[in-house]
Design a protein around this motif. Structure first.
Motif, PDB file in Angstrom:
ATOM      1  N   LEU A   5       0.780  -1.228   0.119  1.00  0.00           N
ATOM      2  CA  LEU A   5       0.171  -0.088  -0.156  1.00  0.00           C
ATOM      3  C   LEU A   5       0.890   1.222  -0.053  1.00  0.00           C
ATOM      4  CD1 LEU A   5      -2.750   1.448   0.217  1.00  0.00           C
ATOM      5  CD2 LEU A   5      -2.594   1.178   2.906  1.00  0.00           C
ATOM      6  N   TYR A   6       1.001   2.087  -1.218  1.00  0.00           N
ATOM      7  CA  TYR A   6       1.476   3.523  -1.165  1.00  0.00           C
ATOM      8  C   TYR A   6       0.848   4.290  -0.502  1.00  0.00           C
ATOM      9  CZ  TYR A   6       4.613   0.707  -4.233  1.00  0.00           C
ATOM     10  OH  TYR A   6       5.342  -0.209  -4.892  1.00  0.00           O
ATOM     11  N   GLN A   7       1.358   5.443  -0.201  1.00  0.00           N
ATOM     12  CA  GLN A   7       0.641   6.747   0.553  1.00  0.00           C
ATOM     13  C   GLN A   7      -0.266   7.362  -0.253  1.00  0.00           C
ATOM     14  OE1 GLN A   7       3.759   9.716   1.589  1.00  0.00           O
ATOM     15  NE2 GLN A   7       2.478  10.268   3.282  1.00  0.00           N
ATOM     16  N   ASP A   8      -0.179   7.322  -1.638  1.00  0.00           N
ATOM     17  CA  ASP A   8      -1.430   7.789  -2.571  1.00  0.00           C
ATOM     18  C   ASP A   8      -2.599   6.780  -2.590  1.00  0.00           C
ATOM     19  OD1 ASP A   8      -0.344   5.947  -4.316  1.00  0.00           O
ATOM     20  OD2 ASP A   8      -0.161   7.466  -5.926  1.00  0.00           O
ATOM     21  N   ILE A  57      -9.313  -8.461  -0.268  1.00  0.00           N
ATOM     22  CA  ILE A  57      -8.253  -7.765   0.667  1.00  0.00           C
ATOM     23  C   ILE A  57      -9.048  -6.943   1.615  1.00  0.00           C
ATOM     24  CG2 ILE A  57      -6.228  -6.424   0.906  1.00  0.00           C
ATOM     25  CD1 ILE A  57      -5.334  -8.914  -0.221  1.00  0.00           C
ATOM     26  N   ILE A  58      -8.829  -7.116   3.000  1.00  0.00           N
ATOM     27  CA  ILE A  58      -9.604  -6.266   3.885  1.00  0.00           C
ATOM     28  C   ILE A  58      -8.704  -5.501   4.714  1.00  0.00           C
ATOM     29  CG2 ILE A  58     -11.612  -6.271   5.496  1.00  0.00           C
ATOM     30  CD1 ILE A  58     -12.240  -8.979   4.386  1.00  0.00           C
ATOM     31  N   CYS A  59      -8.619  -4.326   4.850  1.00  0.00           N
ATOM     32  CA  CYS A  59      -7.795  -3.393   5.429  1.00  0.00           C
ATOM     33  C   CYS A  59      -8.342  -3.006   6.915  1.00  0.00           C
ATOM     34  CB  CYS A  59      -7.031  -2.377   4.933  1.00  0.00           C
ATOM     35  SG  CYS A  59      -5.754  -1.318   5.675  1.00  0.00           S
ATOM     36  N   TYR A  60      -7.475  -2.997   7.964  1.00  0.00           N
ATOM     37  CA  TYR A  60      -8.141  -2.682   9.292  1.00  0.00           C
ATOM     38  C   TYR A  60      -7.291  -1.895  10.147  1.00  0.00           C
ATOM     39  CZ  TYR A  60     -11.101  -6.902   8.835  1.00  0.00           C
ATOM     40  OH  TYR A  60     -11.996  -7.960   8.426  1.00  0.00           O
ATOM     41  N   ASN A  61      -7.671  -1.008  10.980  1.00  0.00           N
ATOM     42  CA  ASN A  61      -6.700  -0.276  11.784  1.00  0.00           C
ATOM     43  C   ASN A  61      -6.453  -1.104  13.038  1.00  0.00           C
ATOM     44  OD1 ASN A  61      -8.995   0.125  13.502  1.00  0.00           O
ATOM     45  ND2 ASN A  61      -9.209   2.077  12.910  1.00  0.00           N
ATOM     46  N   ALA A  62      -5.666  -0.380  13.930  1.00  0.00           N
ATOM     47  CA  ALA A  62      -5.361  -1.062  15.245  1.00  0.00           C
ATOM     48  C   ALA A  62      -6.331  -1.479  16.117  1.00  0.00           C
ATOM     49  CB  ALA A  62      -4.139  -0.047  16.049  1.00  0.00           C
ATOM     50  N   GLU A  99     -12.884  -1.907  10.088  1.00  0.00           N
ATOM     51  CA  GLU A  99     -12.472  -1.994   8.506  1.00  0.00           C
ATOM     52  C   GLU A  99     -12.402  -0.728   8.029  1.00  0.00           C
ATOM     53  OE1 GLU A  99     -14.876  -3.625   4.636  1.00  0.00           O
ATOM     54  OE2 GLU A  99     -14.874  -5.023   6.399  1.00  0.00           O
ATOM     55  N   LEU A 100     -11.339  -0.557   7.573  1.00  0.00           N
ATOM     56  CA  LEU A 100     -11.025   0.906   6.812  1.00  0.00           C
ATOM     57  C   LEU A 100     -11.372   0.797   5.239  1.00  0.00           C
ATOM     58  CD1 LEU A 100      -7.506   1.471   8.236  1.00  0.00           C
ATOM     59  CD2 LEU A 100      -9.562   2.367   8.701  1.00  0.00           C
ATOM     60  N   TRP A 101     -11.120  -0.379   4.359  1.00  0.00           N
ATOM     61  CA  TRP A 101     -11.559  -0.499   3.028  1.00  0.00           C
ATOM     62  C   TRP A 101     -11.379  -1.835   2.860  1.00  0.00           C
ATOM     63  CZ3 TRP A 101      -7.429  -2.381   0.658  1.00  0.00           C
ATOM     64  CH2 TRP A 101      -6.039  -2.207   0.870  1.00  0.00           C
ATOM     65  N   ASN A 118      -6.024   6.070  -5.007  1.00  0.00           N
ATOM     66  CA  ASN A 118      -7.435   5.856  -4.456  1.00  0.00           C
ATOM     67  C   ASN A 118      -7.431   6.564  -3.376  1.00  0.00           C
ATOM     68  OD1 ASN A 118      -9.372   4.251  -2.404  1.00  0.00           O
ATOM     69  ND2 ASN A 118     -10.079   3.767  -4.571  1.00  0.00           N
ATOM     70  N   ALA A 119      -8.237   7.360  -3.390  1.00  0.00           N
ATOM     71  CA  ALA A 119      -8.629   8.394  -2.100  1.00  0.00           C
ATOM     72  C   ALA A 119      -8.785   7.671  -0.916  1.00  0.00           C
ATOM     73  CB  ALA A 119      -9.794   9.597  -2.429  1.00  0.00           C
ATOM     74  N   ALA A 120      -9.939   6.686  -0.756  1.00  0.00           N
ATOM     75  CA  ALA A 120     -10.137   6.179   0.563  1.00  0.00           C
ATOM     76  C   ALA A 120      -8.967   5.266   0.875  1.00  0.00           C
ATOM     77  CB  ALA A 120     -11.270   5.042   0.095  1.00  0.00           C
ATOM     78  N   ARG A 121      -8.158   4.543   0.256  1.00  0.00           N
ATOM     79  CA  ARG A 121      -6.957   3.854   0.759  1.00  0.00           C
ATOM     80  C   ARG A 121      -5.981   4.935   1.073  1.00  0.00           C
ATOM     81  NH1 ARG A 121      -8.051   0.415  -4.285  1.00  0.00           N
ATOM     82  NH2 ARG A 121      -6.001   1.913  -5.129  1.00  0.00           N
ATOM     83  N   ALA A 122      -5.775   6.091   0.294  1.00  0.00           N
ATOM     84  CA  ALA A 122      -4.681   7.097   0.675  1.00  0.00           C
ATOM     85  C   ALA A 122      -5.120   7.766   2.045  1.00  0.00           C
ATOM     86  CB  ALA A 122      -4.691   8.007  -0.410  1.00  0.00           C
ATOM     87  N   ASN A 123      -6.356   8.121   2.284  1.00  0.00           N
ATOM     88  CA  ASN A 123      -6.838   8.522   3.514  1.00  0.00           C
ATOM     89  C   ASN A 123      -6.579   7.601   4.654  1.00  0.00           C
ATOM     90  OD1 ASN A 123      -7.645  10.889   2.258  1.00  0.00           O
ATOM     91  ND2 ASN A 123      -9.514  10.380   1.983  1.00  0.00           N
ATOM     92  N   SER A 124      -6.741   6.369   4.495  1.00  0.00           N
ATOM     93  CA  SER A 124      -6.433   5.479   5.686  1.00  0.00           C
ATOM     94  C   SER A 124      -5.042   5.119   5.574  1.00  0.00           C
ATOM     95  CB  SER A 124      -7.415   4.111   5.343  1.00  0.00           C
ATOM     96  OG  SER A 124      -6.828   3.410   4.449  1.00  0.00           O
ATOM     97  N   PHE A 125      -4.099   5.486   5.038  1.00  0.00           N
ATOM     98  CA  PHE A 125      -2.741   5.093   4.919  1.00  0.00           C
ATOM     99  C   PHE A 125      -2.000   4.906   6.319  1.00  0.00           C
ATOM    100  CE2 PHE A 125       1.811   5.797   4.722  1.00  0.00           C
ATOM    101  CZ  PHE A 125       2.332   4.573   4.023  1.00  0.00           C
ATOM    102  N   ALA A 126      -2.033   6.103   7.107  1.00  0.00           N
ATOM    103  CA  ALA A 126      -1.458   6.297   8.324  1.00  0.00           C
ATOM    104  C   ALA A 126      -1.979   5.180   9.458  1.00  0.00           C
ATOM    105  CB  ALA A 126      -1.682   7.570   8.956  1.00  0.00           C
ATOM    106  N   GLU A 127      -2.967   4.816   9.365  1.00  0.00           N
ATOM    107  CA  GLU A 127      -3.754   4.032  10.257  1.00  0.00           C
ATOM    108  C   GLU A 127      -3.895   2.595   9.667  1.00  0.00           C
ATOM    109  OE1 GLU A 127      -7.808   4.858  11.757  1.00  0.00           O
ATOM    110  OE2 GLU A 127      -8.071   6.041  10.055  1.00  0.00           O
ATOM    111  N   ALA A 128      -3.646   2.110   8.678  1.00  0.00           N
ATOM    112  CA  ALA A 128      -3.703   0.906   8.155  1.00  0.00           C
ATOM    113  C   ALA A 128      -2.539  -0.146   8.880  1.00  0.00           C
ATOM    114  CB  ALA A 128      -3.520   0.689   6.401  1.00  0.00           C
ATOM    115  N   SER A 129      -3.064  -1.125   9.482  1.00  0.00           N
ATOM    116  CA  SER A 129      -2.396  -1.942  10.433  1.00  0.00           C
ATOM    117  C   SER A 129      -2.334  -3.432  10.088  1.00  0.00           C
ATOM    118  CB  SER A 129      -2.329  -1.540  11.908  1.00  0.00           C
ATOM    119  OG  SER A 129      -3.624  -2.067  12.348  1.00  0.00           O
ATOM    120  N   THR A 130      -3.549  -3.617   9.591  1.00  0.00           N
ATOM    121  CA  THR A 130      -3.690  -5.091   9.434  1.00  0.00           C
ATOM    122  C   THR A 130      -4.407  -5.511   7.939  1.00  0.00           C
ATOM    123  OG1 THR A 130      -4.093  -5.464  11.776  1.00  0.00           O
ATOM    124  CG2 THR A 130      -4.746  -7.292  10.376  1.00  0.00           C
ATOM    125  N   LEU A 131      -4.089  -6.656   7.579  1.00  0.00           N
ATOM    126  CA  LEU A 131      -4.833  -6.874   6.054  1.00  0.00           C
ATOM    127  C   LEU A 131      -5.032  -8.437   6.399  1.00  0.00           C
ATOM    128  CD1 LEU A 131      -2.708  -5.881   2.988  1.00  0.00           C
ATOM    129  CD2 LEU A 131      -4.657  -4.683   4.059  1.00  0.00           C
TER     130      LEU A 131
END
Length: 126
Positions: free
Chosen positions: A47-50, A72-77, A81-83, A107-120
């Motif tokens: 996952l890239y920052q953008d 692929i499901i991304c979660y925060n800590a 679920e983020l996306w 992708n804006a949704a993935r970019a906006n969640s970049f900092a908090e993405a912790s688990t896939l």
């Protein structure tokens, strides 16, 4: 059944994506088996920052005509679920290892969640 991943923090190291240095995170997966199909250990999701992503793995089936579907499901800590993104790969040939290498653009949704993405997790079937 969801398959958990291992996060490798690379957010402070620049990566080259489309000629631009940007932060990224990547997760690795162990071997994933479903029916006649197998994804080999070492699969990588980046996952890239953008919000650009890349899913790369080696895959095979002992039966012709198989297709792999998964989310692929991304979660925060906090396990919120983020996306999620759906992936599909037509293996088609039996007993032939193939490289699944799929990049999706910014992708804006993935970019906006970049900092908090912790688990896939990878929820999948074949």
């Amino acid at each position: 059944m969801e398959i958990k991943s291992v996060l490798h923090e690379e957010a402070n190291k620049g990566a080259f994506n489309a000629g631009l240095a940007m932060a990224y995170k990547f997760w690795t997966f162990g071997q994933i088996g479903r029916g006649d199909c197998m994804i080999f250990a070492g699969a990588v999701f980046t996952l890239y920052q953008d919000g650009t992503t890349n899913w790369r793995c080696d895959i095979r089936s002992s039966d012709s005509g198989d297709e792999w579907d998964g989310d692929i499901i991304c979660y925060n800590a906090a396990n919120v679920e983020l996306w999620r993104d759906h992936y599909h790969f037509n293996i088609s040939d039996e007993n032939a290892t193939k490289r699944w290498d799929e990049t999706r653009g910014a992708n804006a949704a993935r970019a906006n969640s970049f900092a908090e993405a912790s688990t896939l997790n990878f929820s999948c079937n074949c």
